[in-house]
Design a protein around this motif. Structure first.
Motif, PDB file in Angstrom:
ATOM      1  N   LYS A   1     -17.246  -3.917  11.261  1.00 25.70           N
ATOM      2  CA  LYS A   1     -16.218  -4.026  12.761  1.00 25.70           C
ATOM      3  C   LYS A   1     -16.262  -2.368  12.704  1.00 25.70           C
ATOM      4  O   LYS A   1     -15.919  -1.821  13.747  1.00 25.70           O
ATOM      5  CB  LYS A   1     -14.827  -4.084  11.690  1.00 25.70           C
ATOM      6  CG  LYS A   1     -15.422  -6.028  11.983  1.00 25.70           C
ATOM      7  CD  LYS A   1     -13.912  -6.449  11.482  1.00 25.70           C
ATOM      8  CE  LYS A   1     -13.985  -8.347  11.512  1.00 25.70           C
ATOM      9  NZ  LYS A   1     -12.852  -8.821  10.623  1.00 25.70           N
TER      10      LYS A   1
ATOM     11  N   GLN B   1     -16.430  -6.319   7.479  1.00 27.52           N
ATOM     12  CA  GLN B   1     -15.632  -4.546   7.550  1.00 27.52           C
ATOM     13  C   GLN B   1     -16.637  -3.604   7.924  1.00 27.52           C
ATOM     14  O   GLN B   1     -16.044  -2.735   8.677  1.00 27.52           O
ATOM     15  CB  GLN B   1     -15.391  -5.065   5.986  1.00 27.52           C
ATOM     16  CG  GLN B   1     -13.841  -6.462   6.244  1.00 27.52           C
ATOM     17  CD  GLN B   1     -13.055  -6.094   5.113  1.00 27.52           C
ATOM     18  OE1 GLN B   1     -13.669  -4.859   4.036  1.00 27.52           O
ATOM     19  NE2 GLN B   1     -12.151  -6.507   4.705  1.00 27.52           N
TER      20      GLN B   1
ATOM     21  N   LEU C   1      -9.547  -3.101  11.621  1.00 27.53           N
ATOM     22  CA  LEU C   1      -9.937  -3.247  10.420  1.00 27.53           C
ATOM     23  C   LEU C   1      -9.109  -2.478   9.515  1.00 27.53           C
ATOM     24  O   LEU C   1      -8.871  -2.772   7.950  1.00 27.53           O
ATOM     25  CB  LEU C   1     -10.993  -1.667  10.188  1.00 27.53           C
ATOM     26  CG  LEU C   1     -11.327  -1.944   8.952  1.00 27.53           C
ATOM     27  CD1 LEU C   1     -12.133  -2.735   7.983  1.00 27.53           C
ATOM     28  CD2 LEU C   1     -12.803  -1.179   8.672  1.00 27.53           C
TER      29      LEU C   1
ATOM     30  N   ARG D   1     -17.871 -10.527   2.644  1.00 27.25           N
ATOM     31  CA  ARG D   1     -16.849 -10.111   3.605  1.00 27.25           C
ATOM     32  C   ARG D   1     -16.786  -8.393   3.578  1.00 27.25           C
ATOM     33  O   ARG D   1     -16.265  -8.481   4.612  1.00 27.25           O
ATOM     34  CB  ARG D   1     -15.417 -10.692   2.727  1.00 27.25           C
ATOM     35  CG  ARG D   1     -14.702 -11.945   2.889  1.00 27.25           C
ATOM     36  CD  ARG D   1     -14.080 -12.704   2.325  1.00 27.25           C
ATOM     37  NE  ARG D   1     -13.871 -12.872   1.408  1.00 27.25           N
ATOM     38  CZ  ARG D   1     -14.404 -13.323   0.197  1.00 27.25           C
ATOM     39  NH1 ARG D   1     -14.896 -14.391   0.479  1.00 27.25           N
ATOM     40  NH2 ARG D   1     -14.083 -13.238  -1.100  1.00 27.25           N
TER      41      ARG D   1
ATOM     42  N   GLU E   1      -6.561  -5.776   8.608  1.00 28.62           N
ATOM     43  CA  GLU E   1      -7.676  -6.731   7.709  1.00 28.62           C
ATOM     44  C   GLU E   1      -7.100  -5.786   6.175  1.00 28.62           C
ATOM     45  O   GLU E   1      -6.819  -6.618   5.230  1.00 28.62           O
ATOM     46  CB  GLU E   1      -8.795  -6.352   8.484  1.00 28.62           C
ATOM     47  CG  GLU E   1      -9.460  -7.603   7.266  1.00 28.62           C
ATOM     48  CD  GLU E   1     -10.627  -7.798   7.817  1.00 28.62           C
ATOM     49  OE1 GLU E   1     -11.862  -8.649   7.002  1.00 28.62           O
ATOM     50  OE2 GLU E   1     -11.691  -8.116   8.679  1.00 28.62           O
ATOM     51  N   LEU E   2      -7.272  -5.044   5.927  1.00 27.26           N
ATOM     52  CA  LEU E   2      -6.713  -4.228   4.500  1.00 27.26           C
ATOM     53  C   LEU E   2      -5.850  -4.248   4.344  1.00 27.26           C
ATOM     54  O   LEU E   2      -5.829  -4.067   3.167  1.00 27.26           O
ATOM     55  CB  LEU E   2      -7.997  -2.812   4.506  1.00 27.26           C
ATOM     56  CG  LEU E   2      -9.069  -2.611   5.084  1.00 27.26           C
ATOM     57  CD1 LEU E   2      -9.519  -1.074   5.456  1.00 27.26           C
ATOM     58  CD2 LEU E   2      -9.774  -2.419   3.671  1.00 27.26           C
TER      59      LEU E   2
ATOM     60  N   GLN F   1      -5.328  -7.122   3.515  1.00 30.01           N
ATOM     61  CA  GLN F   1      -5.492  -7.768   2.067  1.00 30.01           C
ATOM     62  C   GLN F   1      -4.369  -6.714   0.987  1.00 30.01           C
ATOM     63  O   GLN F   1      -4.728  -7.252  -0.769  1.00 30.01           O
ATOM     64  CB  GLN F   1      -7.356  -6.790   1.777  1.00 30.01           C
ATOM     65  CG  GLN F   1      -8.066  -7.156   1.175  1.00 30.01           C
ATOM     66  CD  GLN F   1      -9.503  -6.626   1.005  1.00 30.01           C
ATOM     67  OE1 GLN F   1      -9.775  -6.028   2.422  1.00 30.01           O
ATOM     68  NE2 GLN F   1     -10.251  -6.505  -0.112  1.00 30.01           N
TER      69      GLN F   1
END
Length: 608
Positions: free
Chosen positions: A198, A195, A207, A191, A210-211, A214
């Motif tokens: 990307k 990233q 990105l 995973r 997404e972070l 997360q």
């Protein structure tokens, strides 16, 4: 088949054509939507005049063509043929060096590093990067954002299970999660690598979101230490994004290409725009652009660029319309799985962006031309030192040096090496078989070689060297001067270099000159003399070995190298061949009756 006949048989279909010279070497590879029209255009009198194009056409002795089903297939085939054969007249990248890429290896826990070597093992490559500082900065930012392992161990399940690799410092400073000890799963590492991809593709907005998700998930699970690490990575990513200039409000992925041409050189500039931001600029110098215009050179470059680059945007901006734009669009669309357009902006912000790339390309090409001019005008310091030491009328930019090699006059040869601005110019090296003497007379041999060389240069009206060096003392020098005077070259600078004490002999001076031991000029003379000696000795050995390998059988009519080897293999020696009967020669060695008779007749006249 004659060339004219082949031209009349070329089909009116898409495909690739190959121009070949008399030896069969491929000179040029091209593609066309209609092969017949494109190939025949090279031989029409109305074609545009260009010295390089004329030189190509004069050398064409044969034409080969490969028909394809479509222009897209022709595009792919052309690129493969150019890669395989590297034709002399096709556009090539000027730089001998290989540009760096960022490589993601193909393994359970991939490594990410900079490399100049592409290995076809399933690894992914991002680039090329023409600015080494930029690629180092990108990799440094990557390591700040992602805890990628920096070790080079092969982390197989067996290695991890047996814990063969110890935890390193990176684990303890939170730069790695310790996959080597099984502390990070293969899925979690995969995973993270996704990233990384990307990030390298410029998808920083995606990105960042997404972070953030997360970080929120970790905080919700009360894993605050991990959430803080993700927060720090997010800060590093935002800092990297803030350094990128927003140039397009629609946030599309684009590559902007522009080209500038001058003589045989060209420069292509690429602006890489991802999510509306310029994430990088690349430039490539091209050579052998020849007679082609901006559009033709840019088209060839784009084919090479995207065949070796997996990062393909939604749109490609070019400064001028391309003939095969539709074929390139179709191929890129097929390869990337989404619509790719090749656009020539005419106005507005997009046109300004292309013009900015054009200005960059022109600036970089002017810089290259300036560097070339400086290089041509700069005289090497060793040449200047020799000019000073010998008090020559001008710096000896072109030096030719002669050496004689023989053993008691047999297999006598001579060599001539040429140095231009202090460096060997091997295309001008020459070898001579001595014709006038078979007895050891170096002076006569030197007269012959000097005469042959400079008589030819005068006949062909070519430039004479700035300095002639003969390997030897007064005798060899006097021989050279004698011939030069006969040719009307009394003012030609010439010296002799004796090896024993490194003495330099100059015409008209009784005593030799001893140049300073540490003089750069003396070192240059020694280098030239040693190179001439090496070249002469190599040629002499080749001639001598060729003579000593000559067999008595070579003098028999009808017996060539293949039959000679077979005779020696069957009978073991020349003596046994001579003793063999006609029947044995025919049955055992397979010789025709006439050749067998010739062998018998030869040994009857020339008994061993």
């Amino acid at each position: 088949m004659k060339l004219e006949d082949k031209l009349s048989r070329i089909p009116a279909k898409p495909g690739c054509y190959l121009f070949k010279d008399q030896s069969g070497a491929i000179l040029y590879v091209g593609k066309a939507n209609v092969l017949k029209n494109r190939v025949r255009s090279y031989f029409q009198k109305s074609r545009p005049f260009h010295p390089r194009l004329n030189a190509l056409v004069k050398k064409i002795a044969d034409i080969e063509w490969i028909v394809t089903d479509s222009e897209v297939e022709a595009l792919i085939l052309e690129n493969n043929l150019i890669k395989e054969h590297k034709p002399r007249y096709n556009v090539n990248l000027r730089d001998d060096k290989t540009y760096p890429f960022i490589r993601i290896t193909s393994e359970d826990f991939p490594q990410v590093f900079v490399t100049r070597k592409i290995v076809r093992d399933g690894s992914e490559y991002f680039g090329p990067y023409t600015d080494v500082k930029n690629v180092r900065y990108v990799l440094k930012t990557l390591r700040q954002i992602f805890p990628i392992r920096s070790c080079k161990f092969q982390l197989t399940p067996q290695v991890i299970e047996k814990k063969k690799v110890d935890l390193c410092l990176d684990y303890y400073i939170k730069k790695c999660k310790g996959p080597c000890q099984g502390l990070q799963s293969k899925e979690d590492y995969a995973r993270m690598i996704e990233q990384v991809r990307k990030f390298l593709r410029g998808k920083t907005d995606e990105l960042s979101k997404e972070l953030k998700r997360q970080m929120a998930d970790l905080a919700a699970r009360m894993e605050f230490e991990e959430a803080a690490l993700v927060r720090d990575r997010l800060k590093a990513l935002e800092q990297y994004r803030n350094n990128q200039k927003i140039v397009q409000g629609d946030f599309k992925d684009r590559d902007v290409f522009a080209i500038a041409l001058e003589d045989q050189d060209a420069c292509t500039v690429v602006f890489k725009i991802r999510e509306g931001k310029i994430i990088g600029k690349q430039h490539f110098y091209l050579k052998q652009v020849g007679w082609k215009n901006d559009a033709e050179v840019l088209e060839e470059f784009l084919n090479q660029y995207y065949f070796s680059n997996q990062d393909r945007p939604q749109e490609i901006f070019v400064q001028t319309a391309l003939e095969s734009a539709s074929a390139l669009e179709s191929w890129l669309t097929r390869e990337s799985g989404r619509r790719v357009r090749v656009v020539t902006p005419q106005r507005g912000e997009k046109h300004k962006l292309v013009q900015m790339a054009v200005k960059n390309a022109r600036f970089l090409l002017d810089e290259l031309q300036l560097q070339k001019m400086k290089k041509e005008q700069t005289v090497h310091f060793t040449v200047l030192a020799l000019h000073r030491d010998l008090n020559l009328p001008k710096p000896p930019l072109i030096i030719e040096c002669f050496d004689i090699s023989n053993i008691q006059g047999s297999d006598a040869v001579a060599s001539m090496v040429c140095f231009e601005n202090g460096k060997p110019k091997k295309s001008e090296y020459r070898r001579f078989k001595i014709n006038t003497k078979q007895t050891p007379d170096d002076f006569a041999m030197m007269r012959e070689v000097i005469g042959r060389r400079y008589r030819r240069l005068l006949d062909e009206k070519k430039r004479l060297p700035d300095l002639i060096v003969v390997d030897g003392g007064k005798g060899q020098l006097s021989s050279a001067v004698q011939v030069l005077k006969q040719l009307g070259l009394e003012d030609q600078p010439v010296i002799g270099l004796a090896k024993r004490l490194e003495e330099v002999f100059v015409p008209g001076e009784k005593e030799s000159r001893i140049l300073p031991e540490k003089s750069s000029g003396l070192r240059l003379l020694q280098q030239i003399r040693d190179e001439a000696h090496r070249f002469a000795v190599t040629f002499h050995r080749k001639r001598r070995s060729k003579r000593t390998l000559h067999s008595t059988l070579d003098d028999i009519p009808g017996v060539g190298p293949t039959r000679r080897q077979k005779l020696l293999r069957v009978f073991g020696s020349v003596k046994n061949v001579a003793a063999a009967s006609k029947h044995e020669l025919m049955s055992k060695a397979g010789l025709p009756e006439k050749v067998a008779e010739a062998v018998k007749e030869f040994f009857e006249k020339n008994p061993l």
